[in-house]
Design a protein around this motif. Sequence first.
Motif, PDB file in Angstrom:
ATOM      1  N   THR A 107       0.818  -1.216   0.000  1.00  0.00           N
ATOM      2  CA  THR A 107       0.000   0.000   0.000  1.00  0.00           C
ATOM      3  C   THR A 107       0.846   1.258   0.000  1.00  0.00           C
ATOM      4  O   THR A 107       0.551   2.228  -0.720  1.00  0.00           O
ATOM      5  N   ASN A 108       1.911   1.274   0.762  1.00  0.00           N
ATOM      6  CA  ASN A 108       2.693   2.492   0.926  1.00  0.00           C
ATOM      7  C   ASN A 108       4.096   2.423   0.323  1.00  0.00           C
ATOM      8  O   ASN A 108       4.855   3.388   0.445  1.00  0.00           O
ATOM      9  N   ILE A 109       4.434   1.298  -0.314  1.00  0.00           N
ATOM     10  CA  ILE A 109       5.758   1.166  -0.927  1.00  0.00           C
ATOM     11  C   ILE A 109       5.587   0.651  -2.346  1.00  0.00           C
ATOM     12  O   ILE A 109       5.139  -0.472  -2.552  1.00  0.00           O
ATOM     13  N   PRO A 110       5.932   1.447  -3.345  1.00  0.00           N
ATOM     14  CA  PRO A 110       5.758   1.022  -4.732  1.00  0.00           C
ATOM     15  C   PRO A 110       6.601  -0.211  -5.054  1.00  0.00           C
ATOM     16  O   PRO A 110       7.609  -0.494  -4.404  1.00  0.00           O
ATOM     17  N   GLU A 111       6.180  -0.921  -6.070  1.00  0.00           N
ATOM     18  CA  GLU A 111       6.914  -2.091  -6.538  1.00  0.00           C
ATOM     19  C   GLU A 111       8.366  -1.729  -6.828  1.00  0.00           C
ATOM     20  O   GLU A 111       8.661  -0.733  -7.462  1.00  0.00           O
ATOM     21  N   GLY A 112       9.274  -2.580  -6.322  1.00  0.00           N
ATOM     22  CA  GLY A 112      10.695  -2.388  -6.578  1.00  0.00           C
ATOM     23  C   GLY A 112      11.392  -1.428  -5.640  1.00  0.00           C
ATOM     24  O   GLY A 112      12.617  -1.278  -5.709  1.00  0.00           O
ATOM     25  N   GLU A 113      10.647  -0.782  -4.743  1.00  0.00           N
ATOM     26  CA  GLU A 113      11.257   0.241  -3.890  1.00  0.00           C
ATOM     27  C   GLU A 113      11.651  -0.267  -2.512  1.00  0.00           C
ATOM     28  O   GLU A 113      12.460   0.350  -1.833  1.00  0.00           O
ATOM     29  N   MET A 114      11.079  -1.382  -2.045  1.00  0.00           N
ATOM     30  CA  MET A 114      11.364  -1.827  -0.685  1.00  0.00           C
ATOM     31  C   MET A 114      12.845  -2.141  -0.503  1.00  0.00           C
ATOM     32  O   MET A 114      13.491  -1.665   0.448  1.00  0.00           O
ATOM     33  N   VAL A 115      13.401  -2.932  -1.411  1.00  0.00           N
ATOM     34  CA  VAL A 115      14.810  -3.302  -1.291  1.00  0.00           C
ATOM     35  C   VAL A 115      15.702  -2.080  -1.444  1.00  0.00           C
ATOM     36  O   VAL A 115      16.683  -1.912  -0.704  1.00  0.00           O
ATOM     37  N   LYS A 116      15.367  -1.205  -2.383  1.00  0.00           N
ATOM     38  CA  LYS A 116      16.171   0.001  -2.583  1.00  0.00           C
ATOM     39  C   LYS A 116      16.149   0.881  -1.342  1.00  0.00           C
ATOM     40  O   LYS A 116      17.177   1.453  -0.945  1.00  0.00           O
ATOM     41  N   LEU A 117      14.993   1.006  -0.725  1.00  0.00           N
ATOM     42  CA  LEU A 117      14.880   1.782   0.511  1.00  0.00           C
ATOM     43  C   LEU A 117      15.817   1.238   1.580  1.00  0.00           C
ATOM     44  O   LEU A 117      16.535   2.000   2.258  1.00  0.00           O
ATOM     45  N   LEU A 118      15.837  -0.078   1.715  1.00  0.00           N
ATOM     46  CA  LEU A 118      16.687  -0.694   2.731  1.00  0.00           C
ATOM     47  C   LEU A 118      18.167  -0.554   2.387  1.00  0.00           C
ATOM     48  O   LEU A 118      18.997  -0.328   3.270  1.00  0.00           O
ATOM     49  N   GLU A 119      18.503  -0.692   1.122  1.00  0.00           N
ATOM     50  CA  GLU A 119      19.904  -0.552   0.714  1.00  0.00           C
ATOM     51  C   GLU A 119      20.420   0.848   1.032  1.00  0.00           C
ATOM     52  O   GLU A 119      21.568   1.014   1.470  1.00  0.00           O
ATOM     53  N   ARG A 120      19.594   1.858   0.816  1.00  0.00           N
ATOM     54  CA  ARG A 120      20.021   3.230   1.134  1.00  0.00           C
ATOM     55  C   ARG A 120      20.301   3.387   2.615  1.00  0.00           C
ATOM     56  O   ARG A 120      21.118   4.218   3.017  1.00  0.00           O
ATOM     57  N   LYS A 121      19.640   2.582   3.428  1.00  0.00           N
ATOM     58  CA  LYS A 121      19.814   2.664   4.877  1.00  0.00           C
ATOM     59  C   LYS A 121      20.860   1.673   5.393  1.00  0.00           C
ATOM     60  O   LYS A 121      21.004   1.480   6.593  1.00  0.00           O
ATOM     61  N   GLY A 122      21.558   1.012   4.451  1.00  0.00           N
ATOM     62  CA  GLY A 122      22.677   0.168   4.839  1.00  0.00           C
ATOM     63  C   GLY A 122      22.387  -1.302   4.975  1.00  0.00           C
ATOM     64  O   GLY A 122      23.196  -2.052   5.525  1.00  0.00           O
ATOM     65  N   LEU A 123      21.240  -1.771   4.463  1.00  0.00           N
ATOM     66  CA  LEU A 123      20.905  -3.185   4.526  1.00  0.00           C
ATOM     67  C   LEU A 123      21.062  -3.800   3.145  1.00  0.00           C
ATOM     68  O   LEU A 123      20.605  -3.226   2.154  1.00  0.00           O
ATOM     69  N   ALA A 124      21.694  -4.952   3.076  1.00  0.00           N
ATOM     70  CA  ALA A 124      21.898  -5.641   1.806  1.00  0.00           C
ATOM     71  C   ALA A 124      20.847  -6.715   1.642  1.00  0.00           C
ATOM     72  O   ALA A 124      20.576  -7.493   2.566  1.00  0.00           O
TER      73      ALA A 124
END
Length: 953
Positions: A107-124
């Motif tokens: 609902t609040n995270i577009p397709e393909g953005e969840m992993v990118k969001l986490l990577e920006r915050k330092g999660l692989a």
Amino acid sequence: MNSTSFSRRIAHVAMAGASAAVLLIATPGLAQGPVEGWNVEATDVVPDATVIYGQLDNGMKYAIRQNDKPEGTAVIRLHVDFGSLAEADNERGLAHFIEHMAFNGTTNIPEGEMVKLLERKGLAFGADTNAYTGFDETVYLLDLPQTNDDLIDTGLMLMRETAGEILFDPAAVDRERGVIVGERRARDSFQLRQIMDQLRFTAPNTPYADRFPIGTDEVLTTAPAERLKALYNRYYRPENTTLIMVGDFDPAAVETKIRAVFSDWQAQGAAGAPAPLGSVDMNRHAAFDTFIDPAAPSQVLIEIMRPYDDPADTVAERRADAVRSAATGLFDQRLSRITSAEGSNILGAGITLSEYEDAANTTTLRATTRDGAWQEGLQLLETEARRAVQFGFTQRELDRYIANRETAYRTAVEQADARTNAQIANAIVAIAAEDDILTDPAWRYEFFNTYRGDLTLDAVNASFRELLEGSAPVVHVAGKQVEGGEEAIERAYLASASEAVMPMDAADEVMFAYDNFGTPGTVVADERIEDLDIRTVRFANNVRLNIKKTDFEPGRVRFNVAMSGGQFILPEQNSGYALMLSTVGANAATTRNSEEDLKEVLAGRNVTTGFQPAVDAFVVGGATTPEDLALQMKVSAAYLTDAGFRPEAQSRYASLVDVISEQLNATPQNVAATQVPTIIANDDARFGIPGREALSALSLEDLRTPYLANAANAPIEIGIVGDIDEDAAIAAVAQSFGALPERMVKQPDFTAQRAARFREDLTPVVLTHGGQADQAMVNSYWPLPDDSDYRLETGITMLSAVMRLILTEELRENLGATYGASVGTSMSEDYTDFGYLAAGAVVDPAQMDVVEAAILEVTQQLRDAPIDADLLVRARNPALERQQQSLTDNGYWAGYVANAQGEAERLDRIRQRRANLEAVTPAEIQTLAQRYLDPAKRLSVRIVAEEVAAAAN
């Protein structure tokens, strides 16, 4: 309570990852509110008081525990009490499909953005963010590198989105189908097919064999998005869900956040029915079956069913379970002694207790043998089980078992504060949907001391007899061929059962032969590397010792001993000898003590045996305790300097060659790991693994002379890291390695042996494998230098990370061609100017051209223009977080401390890592791509099934 859930026991074979099992034994007492808060019935078992349990009004459970290993980090686990067993026939594989869709639009995270969001915050992705689906559970994993409010809030938000907000956009579902099928393709192996075959035979009226989480292509490629969403709504519900958080935070603050984020979650529609679990026929006659596959090792399984029983988690039940565990432990010890003897064709054997939930409890005997020796495995299991039933075990066997258990419980208490966030969280996950109680190590040890008196021979023998009672046995034999089939198995079983058995011969008393190495060594140099707090010591015999005292793992000491030589001194420079020593180094034991001798004399001690060959050294590494460090050093010194090369190790190796030789060719991944390294290194036999003929020709006797000649005076350097008194570490080494005859100061330079080069003939290579026809692999390789320039290595590592992100998105998300792209670098520390960057994927043969074109297109993009800043952030931030965490990781320090004198210059890598990472720019990535991703220097390797290659010709 008295056995391992069948679904937990084998689900990891079907899918990546598996929840850790937890031994649940506690002290007497009354359970209090925390467990009642989870709707677990209070018993006389005392729960771990450090865990905060709770339940929201909507039914969702949660568990919170403060922990600081690693410091400043946390983990989140979302456990859904739902897996593939609950699927209907037209839903097979959709539980796992739902797991994938959690990362593809909410609902609040577009397709393909969840992993990118986490990577920006330092999660692989993969290392820090992942999920797995089993028969009866789906678990989402998130490891937070920091515990600031932003990351905790982000993690909880993502778990809330996963729990109730997945969108199942039809276009997104269609794009993910190829990824799911690609994962099914990559995981399709003889092991998976063998387990399915076993289940259809041993428990034909249960659903397990037809409900493996990976599902079927028919469903995965056609099921509409609405079907996934309907299944999601039926089972992803608050009352089915548990959130677990463990980390370095304020538990009260985290509890407030959990309630704020999840209290508004409401289930959608009607709840799904419980999964049908089937039944087991206790009156079934003895039955026999086979599984044949060209890569399957010779294995025997004998299973006996008993009526299902799942008693409440009480002190009385735990006492009974402890006796059952002792019975199986003693039988395992006895089998180990027999199978390790010279001339044995048995590679391993054991007994396990498990269950088909609501259907049966099981006792399973297993043996793996040399090819074609299944009759010996069958006879071993049948005869030894009957011998133990008829004559029981011995007091000496029981004493050894109790000593090991006492040490395990005591060590767990001493190292309780060394448990990581993930270890504790996984233990809670293991009981999230069970009526069992989590206890802490101190209570378990105290309880052990209350029931150890119950572990008498009479009680243990009686328990073992009960475990062998029940249904008639079902016998399953796997292998490359089973001459005579089921009838031959039945004849062999009945013939074995007709033979009389005698009591086990008493083993001779043994003593540890290496308690005295002579006069302890004297220290002639003692310095400290101040900024890294590493103490360096040299003994008069030139043995070097490096020590770093830390408080990262209370009660635990990591060690590494390296004796110069390794593959560089082995005959013919053939990688087969390294494989031989890697597989049977511990079995080769020492001149004066066999492996079984050492198991006997080391009972109750935390000691690692054996050694491994590295490229230029023979290495012993592991973990022990401060109390056992001195003994560990003596055992390691015995292995390294008085290696036994015993005939029983040669027997074991010969049997292993039979088992692994066909597996080397069983999948494209196996071919890539065994044959491709030789090709990359210009057909250098030191790389990769040779074929069956070459492996079978190897003899341990060929190693004895060169190895012992090298061991007489080769340089030795030792690293010790952890909870250790420095002077005690020096004394431990002085009594063992320090007392050896004088060693060389420096190892030979091995100049000639260090020469290696990338393949000169770049003609595309096509290899074949013996697995499934729909499995192919496309790989590209580019030459790199060695790792001597650390700044350059850091830049190339970032280039590789960026390339992986781009290629994964292209192959997985845009093309739907594969489960994932593999990109990595190998820049040698041992071979001069040798390394390579590899990129590839497991794909359908029809997609090989498309995937290879995508790899080339990505490399062209990297050469043509600098990457955008966001992409570099997504690649670099996880690396920065890993670097920061590594500074409180004893395993990381051990890798450098081990050679702090012999390779002192490499210590700069600790000092420079963060600055190097931060210095990499998009322009540098482009420059490195232009320099090293030259299409004219690329080696293309494709691996296809033998039948595909034959059809193409």
